[in-house]
Scaffold this active site. Structure first.
Site, PDB file in Angstrom:
ATOM      1  N   GLY A   1       0.818  -1.213   0.000  1.00 40.13           N
ATOM      2  CA  GLY A   1       0.000   0.000   0.000  1.00 40.13           C
ATOM      3  C   GLY A   1       0.855   1.268   0.000  1.00 40.13           C
ATOM      4  CG  MET A   2       0.284   6.144  -0.573  1.00 42.29           C
ATOM      5  SD  MET A   2      -1.029   7.281  -1.039  1.00 42.29           S
ATOM      6  CE  MET A   2      -1.928   7.484   0.506  1.00 42.29           C
TER       7      MET A   2
ATOM      8  CE1 TYR B   1     -10.509   3.617   6.687  1.00 44.20           C
ATOM      9  CE2 TYR B   1     -10.806   5.876   7.432  1.00 44.20           C
ATOM     10  CZ  TYR B   1      -9.974   4.842   7.073  1.00 44.20           C
ATOM     11  OH  TYR B   1      -8.618   5.017   7.101  1.00 44.20           O
TER      12      TYR B   1
ATOM     13  CB  ALA C   1      -6.310  -0.298   6.875  1.00 43.20           C
TER      14      ALA C   1
ATOM     15  CB  ILE D   1      -4.460  -8.797   9.010  1.00 42.11           C
ATOM     16  CG1 ILE D   1      -5.500  -7.867   8.363  1.00 42.11           C
ATOM     17  CG2 ILE D   1      -3.039  -8.458   8.552  1.00 42.11           C
ATOM     18  CD1 ILE D   1      -5.447  -6.447   8.901  1.00 42.11           C
TER      19      ILE D   1
HETATM   20  N1  LIG Z   1      -5.246   7.219   2.899  1.00 42.75           N
HETATM   21  C1  LIG Z   1      -5.605   8.110   3.812  1.00 42.75           C
HETATM   22  O1  LIG Z   1      -5.982   9.272   3.508  1.00 42.75           O
HETATM   23  C2  LIG Z   1      -5.529   7.769   5.283  1.00 42.75           C
HETATM   24  C3  LIG Z   1      -5.878   8.741   6.237  1.00 42.75           C
HETATM   25  C4  LIG Z   1      -5.785   8.409   7.585  1.00 42.75           C
HETATM   26  C5  LIG Z   1      -5.366   7.149   7.986  1.00 42.75           C
HETATM   27  N2  LIG Z   1      -5.056   6.228   7.032  1.00 42.75           N
HETATM   28  C6  LIG Z   1      -4.602   4.893   7.480  1.00 42.75           C
HETATM   29  O2  LIG Z   1      -3.266   4.714   7.051  1.00 42.75           O
HETATM   30  C7  LIG Z   1      -3.002   3.319   6.827  1.00 42.75           C
HETATM   31  C8  LIG Z   1      -2.389   3.113   5.466  1.00 42.75           C
HETATM   32  O3  LIG Z   1      -3.259   3.627   4.468  1.00 42.75           O
HETATM   33  P1  LIG Z   1      -2.900   3.576   2.914  1.00 42.75           P
HETATM   34  O4  LIG Z   1      -3.529   4.777   2.311  1.00 42.75           O
HETATM   35  O5  LIG Z   1      -1.454   3.289   2.732  1.00 42.75           O
HETATM   36  O6  LIG Z   1      -3.781   2.293   2.484  1.00 42.75           O
HETATM   37  P2  LIG Z   1      -3.651   1.348   1.194  1.00 42.75           P
HETATM   38  O7  LIG Z   1      -2.793   1.991   0.149  1.00 42.75           O
HETATM   39  O8  LIG Z   1      -5.060   0.965   0.879  1.00 42.75           O
HETATM   40  O9  LIG Z   1      -2.842   0.097   1.771  1.00 42.75           O
HETATM   41  C9  LIG Z   1      -3.436  -0.837   2.630  1.00 42.75           C
HETATM   42  C10 LIG Z   1      -2.868  -2.197   2.285  1.00 42.75           C
HETATM   43  O10 LIG Z   1      -3.472  -3.168   3.160  1.00 42.75           O
HETATM   44  C11 LIG Z   1      -3.772  -4.312   2.381  1.00 42.75           C
HETATM   45  N3  LIG Z   1      -4.834  -5.111   2.971  1.00 42.75           N
HETATM   46  C12 LIG Z   1      -6.176  -4.929   2.876  1.00 42.75           C
HETATM   47  N4  LIG Z   1      -6.829  -5.932   3.466  1.00 42.75           N
HETATM   48  C13 LIG Z   1      -5.890  -6.775   3.973  1.00 42.75           C
HETATM   49  C14 LIG Z   1      -5.979  -7.999   4.697  1.00 42.75           C
HETATM   50  N5  LIG Z   1      -7.153  -8.554   5.018  1.00 42.75           N
HETATM   51  N6  LIG Z   1      -4.810  -8.607   5.046  1.00 42.75           N
HETATM   52  C15 LIG Z   1      -3.624  -8.067   4.721  1.00 42.75           C
HETATM   53  N7  LIG Z   1      -3.482  -6.916   4.033  1.00 42.75           N
HETATM   54  C16 LIG Z   1      -4.615  -6.264   3.663  1.00 42.75           C
HETATM   55  C17 LIG Z   1      -4.222  -3.712   1.068  1.00 42.75           C
HETATM   56  O11 LIG Z   1      -4.243  -4.695   0.050  1.00 42.75           O
HETATM   57  P3  LIG Z   1      -5.327  -4.524  -1.142  1.00 42.75           P
HETATM   58  O12 LIG Z   1      -5.030  -3.235  -1.826  1.00 42.75           O
HETATM   59  O13 LIG Z   1      -5.064  -5.748  -1.986  1.00 42.75           O
HETATM   60  O14 LIG Z   1      -6.676  -4.520  -0.487  1.00 42.75           O
HETATM   61  C18 LIG Z   1      -3.191  -2.634   0.849  1.00 42.75           C
HETATM   62  O15 LIG Z   1      -2.028  -3.111   0.204  1.00 42.75           O
HETATM   63  C19 LIG Z   1      -4.341   2.623   7.072  1.00 42.75           C
HETATM   64  O16 LIG Z   1      -4.395   2.159   8.402  1.00 42.75           O
HETATM   65  C20 LIG Z   1      -5.364   3.730   6.904  1.00 42.75           C
HETATM   66  O17 LIG Z   1      -6.551   3.456   7.608  1.00 42.75           O
HETATM   67  C21 LIG Z   1      -5.113   6.501   5.697  1.00 42.75           C
END
Ligand SMILES: NC(=O)c1ccc[n+]([C@@H]2O[C@H](COP(=O)([O-])OP(=O)(O)OC[C@H]3O[C@@H](n4cnc5c(N)ncnc54)[C@H](OP(=O)(O)O)[C@@H]3O)[C@@H](O)[C@H]2O)c1
Length: 279
Positions: free
Chosen positions: A10-11, A125, A60, A37
């Site tokens: 992920g990002m 969410y 997530a 997870i």
């Molecule tokens: N993006 C935002 O603006 C934001 C703001 C506040 C907080 N956050 C938090 O920051 C964290 C990182 O966010 P991000 O934007 O980097 O998210 P992301 O790019 O969606 O990365 C999340 C990763 O988790 C993987 N994942 C999903 N379900 C899973 C499972 N059951 N088992 C194992 N891996 C799994 C996803 O795989 P798939 O893509 O294959 O599903 C993805 O590679 C998260 O906790 C998010 O809630 C994000």
């Protein structure tokens, strides 16, 4: 230090891996292909095998709008899943740094949200992410919960990249003026998470880009810095309706002296653009 990062495809997760590697740490990044997870046995086995000192949990369910329709799945991943990761870490004596969100708050405030403020999520969410915080606290006493907001960075869909694409395609874009928050670059947040990974303090930490702005002002900053010639029109959240409600006021600050401080959000925009343009 031996560090395990979940959500490494992920990002944010990919950036945590890169930053920790730059420090010379022994880093492993895993994603859903290595262990889902929601499967406590699977993630338990992977964590036990790697035996890390610390787990930075970035995996997530992150689709805020889709979570409204899929709350059970989002809860399994963001709630119980986070608890599974925290429990697996606890079993091997590892610390957990867990990433949470500004969406645990309802947006009804007139000053920045701090760690002691009561959460009250508006949407699915936020509810599932709050459940995850509770699950982590229950499963592993050695936890740091880092709440962040409005993330952007390389390697994942995000608001800044969407606006850069639209700005190149269109003569004008309409952007919301009545939601205020703290844009946060993954390049800055990953440094803070790695700092928390090595720190002794536990509990909640608000870790978002310093300062605040609206989505409209973020777009202005982005287009100015990237020399994008596209008119930015003002709109409101009510006019730009989406499935999930968003907090109007998402500005965060930390009341904890030991919390890592991130640079100003404008510096994050500059950092992201320098990478985007050099890509
Ligand atoms: N993006 C935002 O603006 C934001 C703001 C506040 C907080 N956050 C938090 O920051 C964290 C990182 O966010 P991000 O934007 O980097 O998210 P992301 O790019 O969606 O990365 C999340 C990763 O988790 C993987 N994942 C999903 N379900 C899973 C499972 N059951 N088992 C194992 N891996 C799994 C996803 O795989 P798939 O893509 O294959 O599903 C993805 O590679 C998260 O906790 C998010 O809630 C994000």
């Amino acid at each position: 230090l031996r560090l395990l990062t979940t959500g490494a495809a992920g990002m944010l997760g990919r950036r945590v891996v890169a930053v920790a590697q730059e420090r010379g740490w022994d880093v492993t990044g895993i994603d859903v292909d290595e262990a889902d997870i929601t499967d406590a046995t699977a993630i338990g086995a992977v964590v036990a095998n790697l035996d890390p000192d610390v787990v930075v949990h970035c995996a997530a369910y992150t689709n805020v709008d889709a979570a409204e329709e899929n709350e059970d799945l989002a809860l399994a991943i963001n709630g119980a899943g986070a608890g599974n990761v925290a429990a697996a870490a606890a079993k091997t004596g590892a610390r957990i740094v867990h990433v949470s969100t500004d969406y645990v708050f309802d947006g009804e405030n007139d000053k920045p949200w701090v760690e002691s403020d009561a959460p009250a999520p508006l949407g699915a969410y936020g509810r599932t992410k709050l459940a995850g915080e509770h699950a982590v606290v229950a499963a592993n006493p050695d936890h740091a919960i880092a709440r962040t907001a409005w993330l952007f960075g390389a390697g994942g869909p995000n608001f800044c990249d969407t606006m850069l694409r639209l700005g190149a395609e269109r003569d004008s874009v309409s952007v919301v003026t009545d939601q205020q928050g703290c844009p946060t670059w993954t390049g800055h947040l990953a440094l803070a998470l790695v700092e928390l990974a090595a720190a002794p303090e536990t509990g909640l930490f608000h870790t978002a880009g310093a300062g605040s702005c609206s989505w409209f002002e973020l777009t202005q900053e982005l287009f100015e810095r990237a020399n994008v010639d596209c008119e930015i029109k003002r709109t409101t959240a009510a006019e730009f309706a989406r499935a999930a409600p968003r907090p109007a006021w998402s500005v965060m600050a930390s009341e904890r002296r030991e919390a890592p401080r991130l640079p100003a959000w404008q510096e994050g925009v500059a950092g992201h653009l320098s990478e985007t343009i050099s890509r």
